[in-house]
Design an enzyme around this catalytic site. Structure first.
Site, mmCIF file in Angstrom:
data_model
loop_
_atom_site.group_PDB
_atom_site.id
_atom_site.type_symbol
_atom_site.label_atom_id
_atom_site.label_comp_id
_atom_site.label_asym_id
_atom_site.label_seq_id
_atom_site.Cartn_x
_atom_site.Cartn_y
_atom_site.Cartn_z
ATOM 1 N N LYS A 68 0.788 3.645 -4.162
ATOM 2 C CA LYS A 68 -0.336 3.878 -5.076
ATOM 3 C C LYS A 68 -1.074 5.171 -4.755
ATOM 4 O O LYS A 68 -2.305 5.226 -4.732
ATOM 5 C CB LYS A 68 -1.297 2.680 -5.083
ATOM 6 N N SER A 69 -0.278 6.224 -4.527
ATOM 7 C CA SER A 69 -0.857 7.526 -4.193
ATOM 8 C C SER A 69 -0.382 8.641 -5.111
ATOM 9 O O SER A 69 -0.564 9.816 -4.798
ATOM 10 C CB SER A 69 -0.507 7.892 -2.739
ATOM 11 N N HIS A 136 8.827 4.642 0.773
ATOM 12 C CA HIS A 136 7.499 4.303 1.275
ATOM 13 C C HIS A 136 7.545 4.062 2.788
ATOM 14 O O HIS A 136 6.506 3.790 3.398
ATOM 15 C CB HIS A 136 6.979 3.028 0.606
ATOM 16 N N ARG A 158 -3.320 9.664 -0.899
ATOM 17 C CA ARG A 158 -4.526 9.727 -1.721
ATOM 18 C C ARG A 158 -5.732 9.344 -0.872
ATOM 19 O O ARG A 158 -5.584 8.622 0.125
ATOM 20 C CB ARG A 158 -4.377 8.753 -2.884
ATOM 21 N N GLY A 293 -5.332 7.067 -13.090
ATOM 22 C CA GLY A 293 -5.112 8.190 -12.196
ATOM 23 C C GLY A 293 -6.326 9.068 -11.993
ATOM 24 O O GLY A 293 -6.204 10.235 -11.651
#
Length: 329
Positions: A68-69, A136, A158, A293
């Site tokens: 989720k980056s 990942h 992130r 985003g």
């Protein structure tokens, strides 16, 4: 499954039984604390196979990320850069117009998840070069062949505040309808303890960060917010790092701008290939890979006490590394 494959599965089951476990955010599988990171039980066999069996080539490119980056965005950008000579982003037959970025840049954790590993290895060895993969898996747990070869790794992470919100929204979207949603407070407590897929998030970031400092020709470290703020600059940086810089003529002809437009969330989420259908064994709907985003959206979710707590953790875990994130408040 072959006898060897059956024995390997039994061995891995035995290893899994001995590992510390936590329930995953989706509550449909578990996390195993394997090699100091939280490996999803559904990926455990694949991570083991990947580490033991994958043979990197010097020409390989790896898109690595903490979940989720901005993974799918960087996959699309990397694929477009590497294939810019073969496919014009203005042409109707560009692969990104008919295939999801995860399909064009497959995860090692999916590739090595099947039973017939040797057939999969044969397919990989016959792939056209340069090969582009995604992962990942934390840097310390990557196969030796990746670390010791001349293949290149582009990593994206992130800021932890937005990363948490993105992860919480995502896992609640993909959960089975029979499973209750994970509350914000429940998810936040897990995140602060580093319990998330392939976490802790701080050690995942630091592994690639430290390698990028030690071997800048091996690992390019990107921050999602920086890529979003100046996409043109960072697309050129990625291209140069990968050994395929844009010529002056290409820049003048708008090649970089075309890649940025083609790979934008707005463009990709409106494509039919990304609006319908599923991806992976879990059958995740492709539309869930394209969230808002936005940078700084965390302020709409965090209480003052949450902000204070996560700020202290970021300071404690990252302060001595030189890795920092701009707060968008």
């Amino acid at each position: 499954m072959s006898p060897k494959g059956t024995q390997q599965a039994k061995d891995e089951d035995n290893i899994g039984l001995s590992l510390r476990k936590e329930n995953a955010w989706s509550d449909t599988y578990q996390f195993y604390l394997f090699e100091n990171f939280w490996c999803p039980s559904i990926h455990f066999q694949a991570v083991n196979n990947f580490k033991k069996e994958f043979q990197a080539k010097d020409t390989d490119f790896v898109v690595a990320s903490f979940p989720k980056s901005g993974t799918i965005w960087l996959k699309a950008i990397t694929f477009s850069i590497v294939n810019s000579q073969q496919f014009s982003s203005l042409e109707d037959h560009h692969p990104l117009l008919s295939s999801n970025p995860h399909e064009l840049v497959p995860f090692f954790e999916f590739i090595f998840g099947g039973d017939d590993i040797h057939s999969q290895i044969l397919c990989l060895s016959n792939m056209a070069e340069p090969r582009i993969f995604g992962t990942h898996t934390p840097f310390p747990s990557l196969p030796v062949s990746i670390k010791e070869s001349n293949c290149k790794i582009v990593y994206i992470c992130r800021n932890p505040f937005d990363n948490f919100v993105s992860a919480w929204n995502y896992f609640n979207k993909i959960k089975p309808t029979t499973v209750s949603e994970l509350t914000l407070d429940e998810a936040f407590e897990l995140y602060c303890n580093g319990i998330m897929e392939y976490g802790p998030w701080w050690s995942h970031m630091l592994g690639y960060w430290e390698e990028s400092i030690a071997r800048p020709d091996k690992v390019l470290f990107l921050k999602y917010d920086h890529l979003k703020e100046d996409t043109n600059f960072h697309v050129k940086s990625v291209a140069k790092f990968l050994g395929c810089p844009f010529t002056e003529e290409e820049e003048n002809n708008g090649v970089i701008e075309n890649i940025i437009k083609l790979c934008s969330f707005e463009k990709m989420k409106d494509l039919e290939v990304n609006r319908s259908g599923t991806y992976g064994k879990g059958g995740i709907e492709k539309k869930n890979f394209f969230p808002k985003g936005e940078s700084g959206d965390w302020v709409n979710y965090f209480s003052p006490s949450m902000t204070e707590k996560l700020s202290k953790i970021v300071e404690e875990k990252l302060s001595e590394s030189g890795l920092s994130f701009k707060m968008c408040s």
